[in-house]
Design a protein around this motif. Structure first.
Motif, PDB file in Angstrom:
ATOM      1  N   THR A   5      42.933  18.036 -93.490  1.00 31.22           N
ATOM      2  CA  THR A   5      44.118  18.517 -92.259  1.00 31.22           C
ATOM      3  C   THR A   5      45.461  17.829 -92.317  1.00 31.22           C
ATOM      4  OG1 THR A   5      42.768  17.497 -90.736  1.00 31.22           O
ATOM      5  CG2 THR A   5      41.666  18.887 -91.131  1.00 31.22           C
ATOM      6  N   GLY A   6      45.640  16.816 -92.468  1.00 31.75           N
ATOM      7  CA  GLY A   6      46.718  16.023 -92.401  1.00 31.75           C
ATOM      8  C   GLY A   6      47.747  16.365 -93.232  1.00 31.75           C
ATOM      9  N   GLU A   7      49.052  15.814 -93.862  1.00 28.82           N
ATOM     10  CA  GLU A   7      49.959  15.852 -94.196  1.00 28.82           C
ATOM     11  C   GLU A   7      49.538  16.726 -95.829  1.00 28.82           C
ATOM     12  OE1 GLU A   7      52.800  15.597 -93.418  1.00 28.82           O
ATOM     13  OE2 GLU A   7      52.406  15.531 -90.999  1.00 28.82           O
ATOM     14  N   GLN A   8      48.665  15.246 -96.305  1.00 33.80           N
ATOM     15  CA  GLN A   8      48.595  16.024 -97.669  1.00 33.80           C
ATOM     16  C   GLN A   8      47.421  16.682 -98.631  1.00 33.80           C
ATOM     17  OE1 GLN A   8      50.260  14.517 -99.705  1.00 33.80           O
ATOM     18  NE2 GLN A   8      50.429  13.896-102.134  1.00 33.80           N
ATOM     19  N   SER A  53      37.171  17.389 -91.743  1.00 35.26           N
ATOM     20  CA  SER A  53      37.525  16.664 -91.117  1.00 35.26           C
ATOM     21  C   SER A  53      36.568  16.047 -89.990  1.00 35.26           C
ATOM     22  CB  SER A  53      38.040  17.808 -89.946  1.00 35.26           C
ATOM     23  OG  SER A  53      38.551  17.014 -88.614  1.00 35.26           O
ATOM     24  N   ARG A  54      37.641  14.739 -89.416  1.00 33.54           N
ATOM     25  CA  ARG A  54      36.335  14.740 -88.087  1.00 33.54           C
ATOM     26  C   ARG A  54      35.784  15.591 -87.225  1.00 33.54           C
ATOM     27  NH1 ARG A  54      39.929  10.091 -86.419  1.00 33.54           N
ATOM     28  NH2 ARG A  54      41.108  11.656 -87.097  1.00 33.54           N
ATOM     29  N   ARG A  57      38.516  21.240 -85.670  1.00 37.84           N
ATOM     30  CA  ARG A  57      39.997  21.505 -86.753  1.00 37.84           C
ATOM     31  C   ARG A  57      40.011  21.751 -88.099  1.00 37.84           C
ATOM     32  NH1 ARG A  57      40.660  16.762 -83.746  1.00 37.84           N
ATOM     33  NH2 ARG A  57      39.735  15.155 -85.425  1.00 37.84           N
ATOM     34  N   VAL A  83      42.297  10.168 -96.228  1.00 37.45           N
ATOM     35  CA  VAL A  83      43.313  10.236 -95.039  1.00 37.45           C
ATOM     36  C   VAL A  83      44.070   9.188 -95.333  1.00 37.45           C
ATOM     37  CG1 VAL A  83      40.970  10.952 -93.804  1.00 37.45           C
ATOM     38  CG2 VAL A  83      41.177   8.302 -95.343  1.00 37.45           C
ATOM     39  N   SER A 128      44.597   7.768-101.985  1.00 38.93           N
ATOM     40  CA  SER A 128      45.272   6.834-100.845  1.00 38.93           C
ATOM     41  C   SER A 128      45.909   5.940-102.039  1.00 38.93           C
ATOM     42  CB  SER A 128      44.373   6.246-100.330  1.00 38.93           C
ATOM     43  OG  SER A 128      42.797   6.690 -99.737  1.00 38.93           O
ATOM     44  N   VAL A 129      47.544   5.689-100.832  1.00 37.21           N
ATOM     45  CA  VAL A 129      47.915   4.327-101.015  1.00 37.21           C
ATOM     46  C   VAL A 129      48.226   3.019 -99.640  1.00 37.21           C
ATOM     47  CG1 VAL A 129      50.883   4.071-101.209  1.00 37.21           C
ATOM     48  CG2 VAL A 129      49.493   5.978-101.986  1.00 37.21           C
ATOM     49  N   ILE A 139      53.480  12.169-105.322  1.00 40.91           N
ATOM     50  CA  ILE A 139      54.151  13.019-104.347  1.00 40.91           C
ATOM     51  C   ILE A 139      53.537  12.604-102.817  1.00 40.91           C
ATOM     52  CG2 ILE A 139      53.702  15.639-104.858  1.00 40.91           C
ATOM     53  CD1 ILE A 139      52.054  15.904-107.601  1.00 40.91           C
ATOM     54  N   ALA A 186      54.016  14.515 -99.810  1.00 38.01           N
ATOM     55  CA  ALA A 186      53.223  16.103 -99.317  1.00 38.01           C
ATOM     56  C   ALA A 186      53.368  17.393 -99.027  1.00 38.01           C
ATOM     57  CB  ALA A 186      52.613  15.698 -97.639  1.00 38.01           C
TER      58      ALA A 186
HETATM   59  N1  NAP Z   1      51.729  11.818 -96.998  1.00 39.37           N
HETATM   60  C1  NAP Z   1      52.800  12.050 -97.985  1.00 39.37           C
HETATM   61  O1  NAP Z   1      53.232  12.749 -98.463  1.00 39.37           O
HETATM   62  C2  NAP Z   1      51.025  11.039 -99.089  1.00 39.37           C
HETATM   63  C3  NAP Z   1      51.838  11.111-100.745  1.00 39.37           C
HETATM   64  C4  NAP Z   1      50.649  10.806-101.562  1.00 39.37           C
HETATM   65  C5  NAP Z   1      49.795  10.049-101.032  1.00 39.37           C
HETATM   66  N2  NAP Z   1      49.194  10.276 -99.500  1.00 39.37           N
HETATM   67  C6  NAP Z   1      48.304   9.425 -99.236  1.00 39.37           C
HETATM   68  O2  NAP Z   1      46.966  10.139 -99.014  1.00 39.37           O
HETATM   69  C7  NAP Z   1      46.917   9.894 -98.069  1.00 39.37           C
HETATM   70  C8  NAP Z   1      46.880  11.017 -96.998  1.00 39.37           C
HETATM   71  O3  NAP Z   1      47.547  10.619 -96.546  1.00 39.37           O
HETATM   72  P1  NAP Z   1      48.490  11.554 -95.141  1.00 39.37           P
HETATM   73  O4  NAP Z   1      49.747  11.681 -94.999  1.00 39.37           O
HETATM   74  O5  NAP Z   1      47.880  13.148 -95.214  1.00 39.37           O
HETATM   75  O6  NAP Z   1      47.603  11.400 -94.016  1.00 39.37           O
HETATM   76  P2  NAP Z   1      47.811  11.720 -91.980  1.00 39.37           P
HETATM   77  O7  NAP Z   1      47.627  13.580 -92.171  1.00 39.37           O
HETATM   78  O8  NAP Z   1      48.567  10.684 -91.799  1.00 39.37           O
HETATM   79  O9  NAP Z   1      46.090  11.673 -92.435  1.00 39.37           O
HETATM   80  C9  NAP Z   1      45.690  13.002 -92.714  1.00 39.37           C
HETATM   81  C10 NAP Z   1      44.100  13.191 -92.123  1.00 39.37           C
HETATM   82  O10 NAP Z   1      42.744  12.421 -91.955  1.00 39.37           O
HETATM   83  C11 NAP Z   1      42.658  12.448 -90.698  1.00 39.37           C
HETATM   84  N3  NAP Z   1      42.593  10.264 -90.069  1.00 39.37           N
HETATM   85  C12 NAP Z   1      43.090  10.367 -89.947  1.00 39.37           C
HETATM   86  N4  NAP Z   1      42.649   9.216 -88.665  1.00 39.37           N
HETATM   87  C13 NAP Z   1      41.543   9.178 -89.419  1.00 39.37           C
HETATM   88  C14 NAP Z   1      40.107   7.838 -89.095  1.00 39.37           C
HETATM   89  N5  NAP Z   1      41.572   6.318 -88.411  1.00 39.37           N
HETATM   90  N6  NAP Z   1      39.314   8.078 -89.518  1.00 39.37           N
HETATM   91  C15 NAP Z   1      38.639   9.263 -89.929  1.00 39.37           C
HETATM   92  N7  NAP Z   1      40.282  10.139 -90.101  1.00 39.37           N
HETATM   93  C16 NAP Z   1      41.310   9.812 -89.706  1.00 39.37           C
HETATM   94  C17 NAP Z   1      42.842  13.314 -90.019  1.00 39.37           C
HETATM   95  O11 NAP Z   1      41.847  14.400 -89.821  1.00 39.37           O
HETATM   96  P3  NAP Z   1      41.114  15.148 -89.008  1.00 39.37           P
HETATM   97  O12 NAP Z   1      41.085  14.004 -87.719  1.00 39.37           O
HETATM   98  O13 NAP Z   1      40.713  16.495 -88.863  1.00 39.37           O
HETATM   99  O14 NAP Z   1      39.616  14.145 -89.493  1.00 39.37           O
HETATM  100  C18 NAP Z   1      44.624  13.863 -90.923  1.00 39.37           C
HETATM  101  O15 NAP Z   1      44.208  14.604 -90.315  1.00 39.37           O
HETATM  102  C19 NAP Z   1      46.785   8.562 -97.236  1.00 39.37           C
HETATM  103  O16 NAP Z   1      46.041   7.764 -97.700  1.00 39.37           O
HETATM  104  C20 NAP Z   1      48.613   8.793 -98.251  1.00 39.37           C
HETATM  105  O17 NAP Z   1      48.612   7.166 -98.490  1.00 39.37           O
HETATM  106  C21 NAP Z   1      50.527  10.444 -98.594  1.00 39.37           C
END
Ligand code: NAP
Length: 217
Positions: A9-12, A31-32, A36, A72, A97-98, A137, A139
């Motif tokens: 549900t987040g960025e990626q 999602s949790r 959502r 996540v 994950s990163v 890549i 998001a």
């Molecule tokens: N954003 C980028 O551009 C990008 C690029 C490359 C790699 N990544 C990696 O991809 C992963 C996800 O990134 P993102 O930017 O998509 O993350 P995000 O938007 O911050 O979070 C993604 C989802 O994770 C869930 N979440 C958040 N906190 C949590 C917690 N404490 N426990 C369980 N679930 C939780 C939430 O979903 P619910 O609340 O709906 O459960 C949230 O919508 C990260 O590890 C990041 O390093 C991101």
């Protein structure tokens, strides 16, 4: 292929879901919160003009899929893995994950296992085949399926067949995947993201990526 995106549900997650749904794959957003998950799935289906994406609570999403993708924040990496542990046994688990240092996100803070990918493999055990992909890549690039992404995808993991499956799923998005070796290669692949973040800041851009040279495409 049935694909679940845990934390989708987040960025990626939504960009991955949208691109796979467009390629004809069956996608479940996890999602949790069931609510959502359903809300994000409905938004994405609205963009697709078809109901191809479902929303479920994380463990039920993982249960429903053959390939489970984890998106996540790294701070929730191990706890989320634990929450879907039994649902991902004997499946392919794609870790995006990163492990950036929360205090200074241009720097890596690798876990004792060496990388998030190796940590996931150790936590899930040998019957789950963990594969790393999509760390490099941004998001917002994934999220816009009308634009081609200027980035190759390095894939690594200890199971050759699982990597082949994931590389084929990368290819279905119109991206070029390369097998970068065993799970320990994730130390470099995950680490590259911190360099891309620095380059984005230095050059005032948002979508720095990587392209490999000298290889067949
Ligand atoms: N954003 C980028 O551009 C990008 C690029 C490359 C790699 N990544 C990696 O991809 C992963 C996800 O990134 P993102 O930017 O998509 O993350 P995000 O938007 O911050 O979070 C993604 C989802 O994770 C869930 N979440 C958040 N906190 C949590 C917690 N404490 N426990 C369980 N679930 C939780 C939430 O979903 P619910 O609340 O709906 O459960 C949230 O919508 C990260 O590890 C990041 O390093 C991101």
């Amino acid at each position: 292929m049935k694909i679940a995106i845990v934390g989708g549900t987040g960025e990626q997650g939504p960009g991955l879901a949208l691109r796979w749904a467009l390629a004809g794959e069956e996608v479940v957003i996890g999602s949790r919160s069931q609510e959502r998950a359903e809300k994000v799935a409905a938004e994405l289906n609205g963009e697709l003009g078809q109901d191809r994406i479902r929303g479920l609570e994380n463990a039920r999403a993982a249960e429903a899929a053959e390939v489970v993708v984890l998106t996540v924040p790294y701070s929730a990496h191990l706890s989320t893995i634990e929450s879907v542990r039994s649902q991902v046994q004997d499946k392919i688990f794609v870790d995006v994950s990163v492990p950036l240092d929360p205090e200074y996100p241009r720097r890596m803070k690798m876990p004792p296992a060496g990388s998030a990918t190796e940590e996931a493999q150790a936590a899930l055990g040998p019957s789950t085949r963990v594969v790393a992909a999509f760390q490099n890549i941004a998001a917002h690039l994934l999220r816009d399926p009308t634009h081609a992404i200027d980035c190759d995808v390095l894939v690594c993991g200890n199971d050759l067949e699982a990597k082949k499956t994931v590389m084929s799923l990368v290819g279905k998005m119109g991206l070029q995947a390369y097998d970068a070796g065993p799970a320990e290669s994730a130390r470099v692949i995950e680490g590259l993201t911190s360099i891309l973040i620095r380059l984005n800041i230095r050059h005032k851009v948002k979508g720095a990526g990587i392209r490999l040279a000298g290889l067949p495409r």
